[in-house]
Design a protein around this motif. Sequence first.
Motif, short mmCIF file in Angstrom:
data_model
loop_
_atom_site.label_atom_id
_atom_site.label_comp_id
_atom_site.label_asym_id
_atom_site.label_seq_id
_atom_site.Cartn_x
_atom_site.Cartn_y
_atom_site.Cartn_z
N THR A 128 0.80 -1.22 0.00
CA THR A 128 0.00 0.00 0.00
C THR A 128 0.83 1.28 0.00
O THR A 128 0.28 2.36 -0.02
CB THR A 128 -0.93 0.02 1.23
OG1 THR A 128 -0.12 -0.04 2.40
CG2 THR A 128 -1.92 -1.11 1.20
N ASN A 129 2.17 1.16 0.04
CA ASN A 129 3.05 2.32 0.06
C ASN A 129 2.73 3.22 1.25
O ASN A 129 2.64 4.43 1.13
CB ASN A 129 2.95 3.09 -1.26
CG ASN A 129 4.31 3.33 -1.87
OD1 ASN A 129 5.29 2.69 -1.50
ND2 ASN A 129 4.36 4.23 -2.80
N ARG A 130 2.55 2.60 2.41
CA ARG A 130 2.24 3.34 3.63
C ARG A 130 3.53 3.65 4.37
O ARG A 130 4.45 2.86 4.40
CB ARG A 130 1.31 2.52 4.52
CG ARG A 130 -0.07 2.32 3.88
CD ARG A 130 -0.96 1.47 4.74
NE ARG A 130 -1.17 2.00 6.07
CZ ARG A 130 -2.05 2.96 6.38
NH1 ARG A 130 -2.78 3.48 5.44
NH2 ARG A 130 -2.18 3.37 7.61
N PHE A 131 3.55 4.80 5.02
CA PHE A 131 4.71 5.25 5.77
C PHE A 131 4.52 4.91 7.23
O PHE A 131 3.48 5.21 7.81
CB PHE A 131 4.89 6.76 5.58
CG PHE A 131 6.03 7.33 6.38
CD1 PHE A 131 7.34 6.97 6.10
CD2 PHE A 131 5.78 8.22 7.41
CE1 PHE A 131 8.39 7.50 6.84
CE2 PHE A 131 6.83 8.76 8.15
CZ PHE A 131 8.13 8.40 7.86
N ALA A 132 5.52 4.26 7.83
CA ALA A 132 5.42 3.88 9.23
C ALA A 132 6.69 4.24 10.01
O ALA A 132 6.97 3.66 11.03
CB ALA A 132 5.14 2.38 9.33
N LEU A 160 0.80 11.20 13.80
CA LEU A 160 1.56 11.72 12.67
C LEU A 160 1.61 10.70 11.53
O LEU A 160 1.48 11.07 10.36
CB LEU A 160 2.97 12.13 13.10
CG LEU A 160 3.85 12.79 12.04
CD1 LEU A 160 3.16 13.98 11.38
CD2 LEU A 160 5.18 13.21 12.65
N ALA A 161 1.75 9.43 11.86
CA ALA A 161 1.74 8.39 10.82
C ALA A 161 0.42 8.42 10.06
O ALA A 161 0.40 8.32 8.83
CB ALA A 161 1.97 7.01 11.45
N GLY A 214 13.41 22.77 15.07
CA GLY A 214 14.02 21.65 15.78
C GLY A 214 13.07 20.54 16.18
O GLY A 214 13.47 19.60 16.87
N THR A 215 11.81 20.61 15.74
CA THR A 215 10.85 19.57 16.13
C THR A 215 10.80 18.40 15.14
O THR A 215 10.06 17.46 15.37
CB THR A 215 9.43 20.16 16.30
OG1 THR A 215 9.06 20.83 15.09
CG2 THR A 215 9.38 21.12 17.47
N GLY A 216 11.55 18.47 14.05
CA GLY A 216 11.62 17.34 13.12
C GLY A 216 10.75 17.47 11.90
O GLY A 216 10.50 16.48 11.20
N LYS A 217 10.28 18.67 11.58
CA LYS A 217 9.41 18.86 10.42
C LYS A 217 10.15 18.52 9.12
O LYS A 217 9.66 17.74 8.31
CB LYS A 217 8.90 20.30 10.36
CG LYS A 217 8.10 20.73 11.58
CD LYS A 217 7.66 22.16 11.51
CE LYS A 217 8.76 23.17 11.36
NZ LYS A 217 9.64 23.33 12.50
N THR A 218 11.32 19.10 8.95
CA THR A 218 12.11 18.87 7.73
C THR A 218 12.57 17.42 7.67
O THR A 218 12.54 16.80 6.60
CB THR A 218 13.31 19.84 7.70
OG1 THR A 218 12.81 21.17 7.71
CG2 THR A 218 14.18 19.60 6.48
N MET A 219 12.98 16.87 8.79
CA MET A 219 13.47 15.49 8.82
C MET A 219 12.37 14.49 8.46
O MET A 219 12.67 13.42 7.95
CB MET A 219 14.05 15.15 10.21
CG MET A 219 15.38 15.86 10.49
SD MET A 219 16.63 15.65 9.18
CE MET A 219 16.80 13.88 9.15
N LEU A 220 11.11 14.85 8.69
CA LEU A 220 10.02 13.95 8.31
C LEU A 220 10.02 13.71 6.80
O LEU A 220 9.85 12.58 6.35
CB LEU A 220 8.67 14.49 8.77
CG LEU A 220 7.46 13.63 8.39
CD1 LEU A 220 7.56 12.23 8.99
CD2 LEU A 220 6.16 14.30 8.81
#
Length: 188
Positions: free
Chosen positions: A7-11, A22-23, A43-49
Amino acid sequence: MTKDKETNRFAGASRYVLDEELAKIVNISMALEMPLLLKGEPGTGKTMLAHAIAEALGMPLIVLNVKSSMKLVEALYQYDTLTRLNDSRFADSKRDVSRIEDYIRMGKIGQAFSAETRTVLLIDEIDKADTDFQDDMLDVLDQMEFDIIEIDKTVSARHRPVIVITSNAKKDLSDPFLGRCNFHHIAF
């Protein structure tokens, strides 16, 4: 790194721990093919997501770092008039100056639209841009196409990218902009 190949789901990814909420919003955004707007403090991880989504799903990542003076056309394509002018002045140029398309380079959104495979398009720090840029950009992302006026050509997306937009909430985003994105706030 986890990816449901069916299903190309992100986990989550090897270096990104994901909470359940968020998932869900990431997967809903991908299923609905809507941009995912992430707000939160630096610094909360937005870009890293976005990096994690690209890694986990095996997609190339294209990053558009928004600047306050940026015009939408820069994110779509650039027409190199200066090089064309220089090539026309000097006879030893290897390019045919009558072929304007040889002087067009795709910007980050243009690269995502013309990519051979589906990509993750990260539009980082959208709150730096003015409201017109934001709303016009979402029009392009809704239609999945834009015009290159210099050569009278429409560029249509080959594959709809997974779009992640970040905001540090330095400026308010317009209501039309907010209404066209799936939204999630990432807290510390």
